[in-house]
Design a protein around this motif. Structure first.
Motif, PDB file in Angstrom:
ATOM      1  N   ALA A  30      50.609 -30.770 -24.144  1.00  6.64           N
ATOM      2  CA  ALA A  30      50.550 -28.826 -24.070  1.00  6.64           C
ATOM      3  C   ALA A  30      50.902 -28.802 -26.014  1.00  6.64           C
ATOM      4  O   ALA A  30      49.961 -27.674 -27.227  1.00  6.64           O
ATOM      5  CB  ALA A  30      51.046 -27.756 -23.043  1.00  6.64           C
ATOM      6  N   LEU A  31      51.623 -29.355 -26.377  1.00  3.52           N
ATOM      7  CA  LEU A  31      52.625 -28.561 -27.465  1.00  3.52           C
ATOM      8  C   LEU A  31      51.087 -29.442 -28.793  1.00  3.52           C
ATOM      9  O   LEU A  31      50.891 -29.472 -29.780  1.00  3.52           O
ATOM     10  CB  LEU A  31      53.830 -29.138 -27.593  1.00  3.52           C
ATOM     11  CG  LEU A  31      54.821 -28.148 -27.070  1.00  3.52           C
ATOM     12  CD1 LEU A  31      56.414 -28.838 -26.992  1.00  3.52           C
ATOM     13  CD2 LEU A  31      54.127 -26.324 -27.505  1.00  3.52           C
ATOM     14  N   LEU A  32      51.403 -30.369 -28.299  1.00  7.15           N
ATOM     15  CA  LEU A  32      50.304 -31.196 -29.515  1.00  7.15           C
ATOM     16  C   LEU A  32      49.292 -30.841 -29.527  1.00  7.15           C
ATOM     17  O   LEU A  32      48.897 -30.943 -30.897  1.00  7.15           O
ATOM     18  CB  LEU A  32      50.149 -32.766 -29.014  1.00  7.15           C
ATOM     19  CG  LEU A  32      51.608 -34.175 -29.254  1.00  7.15           C
ATOM     20  CD1 LEU A  32      51.468 -34.852 -28.216  1.00  7.15           C
ATOM     21  CD2 LEU A  32      51.551 -34.052 -30.679  1.00  7.15           C
ATOM     22  N   LEU A  33      48.626 -30.240 -28.180  1.00  3.13           N
ATOM     23  CA  LEU A  33      47.311 -29.517 -29.464  1.00  3.13           C
ATOM     24  C   LEU A  33      47.334 -28.362 -29.455  1.00  3.13           C
ATOM     25  O   LEU A  33      46.243 -28.740 -30.168  1.00  3.13           O
ATOM     26  CB  LEU A  33      46.518 -29.895 -27.233  1.00  3.13           C
ATOM     27  CG  LEU A  33      45.963 -31.334 -26.644  1.00  3.13           C
ATOM     28  CD1 LEU A  33      45.133 -30.683 -24.925  1.00  3.13           C
ATOM     29  CD2 LEU A  33      45.104 -31.792 -26.689  1.00  3.13           C
ATOM     30  N   SER A  34      47.619 -27.547 -28.925  1.00  2.64           N
ATOM     31  CA  SER A  34      47.997 -26.109 -29.769  1.00  2.64           C
ATOM     32  C   SER A  34      49.085 -26.880 -31.130  1.00  2.64           C
ATOM     33  O   SER A  34      48.086 -25.458 -32.275  1.00  2.64           O
ATOM     34  CB  SER A  34      49.177 -25.583 -29.000  1.00  2.64           C
ATOM     35  OG  SER A  34      49.992 -25.763 -28.496  1.00  2.64           O
ATOM     36  N   GLN A  35      49.529 -27.443 -31.226  1.00  4.14           N
ATOM     37  CA  GLN A  35      49.976 -27.268 -32.955  1.00  4.14           C
ATOM     38  C   GLN A  35      50.336 -28.948 -33.498  1.00  4.14           C
ATOM     39  O   GLN A  35      50.173 -28.514 -34.846  1.00  4.14           O
ATOM     40  CB  GLN A  35      51.517 -26.679 -32.838  1.00  4.14           C
ATOM     41  CG  GLN A  35      52.098 -25.489 -32.401  1.00  4.14           C
ATOM     42  CD  GLN A  35      53.038 -24.982 -32.571  1.00  4.14           C
ATOM     43  OE1 GLN A  35      53.555 -25.507 -32.921  1.00  4.14           O
ATOM     44  NE2 GLN A  35      52.854 -23.766 -33.093  1.00  4.14           N
ATOM     45  N   GLY A  36      49.970 -29.678 -33.067  1.00  2.00           N
ATOM     46  CA  GLY A  36      49.677 -31.165 -33.747  1.00  2.00           C
ATOM     47  C   GLY A  36      50.542 -31.125 -33.592  1.00  2.00           C
ATOM     48  O   GLY A  36      52.384 -30.733 -33.541  1.00  2.00           O
ATOM     49  N   TRP A  37      50.917 -32.681 -34.065  1.00  2.00           N
ATOM     50  CA  TRP A  37      52.483 -33.347 -33.794  1.00  2.00           C
ATOM     51  C   TRP A  37      53.412 -32.781 -34.876  1.00  2.00           C
ATOM     52  O   TRP A  37      54.459 -32.203 -34.416  1.00  2.00           O
ATOM     53  CB  TRP A  37      52.325 -34.808 -34.311  1.00  2.00           C
ATOM     54  CG  TRP A  37      53.552 -35.314 -34.478  1.00  2.00           C
ATOM     55  CD1 TRP A  37      54.023 -36.143 -35.311  1.00  2.00           C
ATOM     56  CD2 TRP A  37      54.568 -35.834 -33.105  1.00  2.00           C
ATOM     57  NE1 TRP A  37      55.584 -36.713 -35.416  1.00  2.00           N
ATOM     58  CE2 TRP A  37      55.565 -36.761 -34.200  1.00  2.00           C
ATOM     59  CE3 TRP A  37      54.090 -35.524 -31.947  1.00  2.00           C
ATOM     60  CZ2 TRP A  37      56.677 -36.546 -33.029  1.00  2.00           C
ATOM     61  CZ3 TRP A  37      55.655 -35.956 -31.849  1.00  2.00           C
ATOM     62  CH2 TRP A  37      56.580 -36.543 -32.038  1.00  2.00           C
ATOM     63  N   SER A  38      52.857 -31.743 -35.800  1.00  2.00           N
ATOM     64  CA  SER A  38      54.030 -31.356 -37.475  1.00  2.00           C
ATOM     65  C   SER A  38      54.173 -30.472 -37.215  1.00  2.00           C
ATOM     66  O   SER A  38      55.048 -29.399 -37.828  1.00  2.00           O
ATOM     67  CB  SER A  38      53.260 -31.597 -38.727  1.00  2.00           C
ATOM     68  OG  SER A  38      52.500 -31.271 -38.611  1.00  2.00           O
ATOM     69  N   GLY A  39      53.515 -29.369 -35.898  1.00  2.00           N
ATOM     70  CA  GLY A  39      54.255 -28.010 -35.192  1.00  2.00           C
ATOM     71  C   GLY A  39      55.501 -27.755 -35.363  1.00  2.00           C
ATOM     72  O   GLY A  39      56.666 -29.027 -34.880  1.00  2.00           O
TER      73      GLY A  39
END
Length: 461
Positions: A251-260
């Protein structure tokens, strides 16, 4: 021995309902001050001595396992005991409630810190709590040493191991993991060359003493069906743990990307959770280096303030990761400038989730194996050696706490030659209440907190 003594010793407490256990774990989450040693001391007094839900031997066997795992050992011990009594739901709720009050409180304190630039005016309460914690740790040291090390004339080896552990921590400044691993190695060697050296140190009363009262989960209580080792159960726990890690990370990857920011927090605190051998103090330098220098989520001064907040709130000290997450989420505005608090609170929850999730997996996956090792000398002797080493660690912490309340200026680098007589008096009165008048932990903490507040209110401390 009189019949009445035997009857009292064998009287077993009635079964503990899930609701009753739930109330205790919630209460523990609010009073678990003092770091790992203080929290273990509170659990030992409440569960072994007062409520008799678990015997000394079973308590120490579980503690030994938790001490050699990465992660907060006190929270893992609560999870283990909750699981042993009330299956998986009991373990999950015990471990969660051990952390949840401190997480909520630390989010509130972090918001005040970031919004108003100062810590809350609760110094008086914590001025009183610290001497109480020192007394609780001293009391636990006495009780655990007397019961787990045995008679020094009959079994001197555990006492020697405890003394060696104290010297290694206090004088030689050895890291805690090195002390634990050294104790395990010594225990393994002793199991082969002197198998009786540690036999009487693992929770047995000294010769000639009164028998311990029967506990709900006693020394010889059979392992309950849910705590027996099964390959299918292990696979289920590991698979569920993987899902609980993968879903929020995806969910974090989809919403913010790896560098988020939130994604990076999730990944970093997962790594930190697997490196926390020896408790929070062993991993804090790693967290400080990464959070301050590499990710720049907060400054060095803010990290120090967060550690102070973590020290003065209940729960495991590693909960300071929630402060790191909160400040990082606030400064990076992870949900935008109009939702500073929500973004920061979300970041605190992300940091906490990925830090504590591995601890639950370790306990629920490894607990059945630990239960199956009871009575196996080649496996229990190294753990018994760890118990002896832990006594030395607790002795070191007790000395540190007494020095900290007697000379509070030492934390700033200015060693005050005049001891804080009032704080030492509070510690002595708390110890008197515990030893002589048999007060419970909660009344002692409440009385000392009230005394500290009044002393500060009237300008006497």
């Amino acid at each position: 021995m009189s019949p009445s003594t035997l009857e009292q010793a064998s009287a077993q407490p009635s079964a503990v309902s899930f609701r009753e256990a739930l109330r205790f774990w919630l209460l523990l989450g609010f009073i678990s001050f003092g770091g790992p040693a203080g929290q273990i001391a509170i659990m030992h007094r409440e569960l072994v001595e007062r409520r008799r839900w678990v015997s000394e031997k079973r308590f120490l066997h579980a503690l030994n396992f938790c001490m050699v795992l990465p992660g907060p050992e006190a929270q893992q011990l609560a999870t283990y005991l909750g699981w042993l009594m009330h299956r998986t739901r009991g373990g999950v709720l015990a471990g969660t409630l051990f952390v949840l009050p401190s997480l909520v409180l630390l989010i509130a304190l972090s918001w005040i810190y970031m919004a108003f630039g100062q810590q809350p005016l609760i110094a008086g309460i914590f001025y009183g709590i610290k001497p109480a914690v020192a007394a609780i740790v001293l009391h636990a040291l006495h009780r655990i040493a007397r019961k787990s090390l045995g008679n020094p004339l009959l079994t001197p080896v555990p006492w020697v191991l405890a003394a060696m552990s104290f010297i290694a921590i206090w004088a030689l400044q050895w890291p805690f993991p090195v002390v634990v691993l050294s104790a395990m190695l010594i225990g393994a060697v002793l199991a082969r060359i002197a198998p009786d050296a540690l036999v009487h140190g693992g929770g047995h009363a000294a010769a000639g003493s009164a028998p311990h009262p029967a506990a709900l989960i006693d020394d010889d209580t059979p392992t309950p069906p849910h705590a027996r080792s099964k390959g299918s159960r292990l696979a289920t726990v590991l698979a569920l743990g993987a899902v609980l890690w993968l879903l929020p990370m995806a969910a974090l990857l989809l919403s913010q990307g790896w560098s988020g920011t939130l994604t990076q927090m999730g990944w970093f605190f997962t790594k930190a959770a697997l490196l926390t051998f020896g408790g929070a103090y062993a991993v804090l330098p790693y967290v400080n280096q990464a959070a301050v220098e590499h990710y720049q989520w907060l400054t060095t001064a803010q990290m120090m303030d967060g550690l102070a907040l973590g020290e003065t709130t209940p729960g495991p000290l590693i909960i300071v990761v929630a402060f790191v997450g909160f400040v990082g989420g606030w400064t990076r505005q992870v949900l935008g400038p109009d939702a500073l608090f929500l973004g920061a609170a979300l970041a605190a929850c992300v940091a906490s989730w990925f830090t504590f999730l591995p601890s639950f997996i370790f306990i629920l996956a490894g607990g059945p194996w630990v239960e199956s090792t009871r009575g196996n000398l080649h496996l229990t002797a190294p753990l018994a050696a760890v118990t002896a080493a832990v006594v030395g660690v607790i002795a070191n912490l007790a000395l540190f706490f007494i020095a900290a309340i007697a000379y509070p200026a030492v934390v700033t680098g200015n060693f005050d030659t005049r001891p804080d007589v009032i704080a030492l008096t509070l510690a002595a009165l708390a110890a008197l209440a515990l030893w002589r008048f048999k007060w419970g932990v909660i009344p002692v903490i409440a009385a000392c907190a009230t005394a500290g507040l009044l002393l500060r209110w009237f300008g006497l401390a």
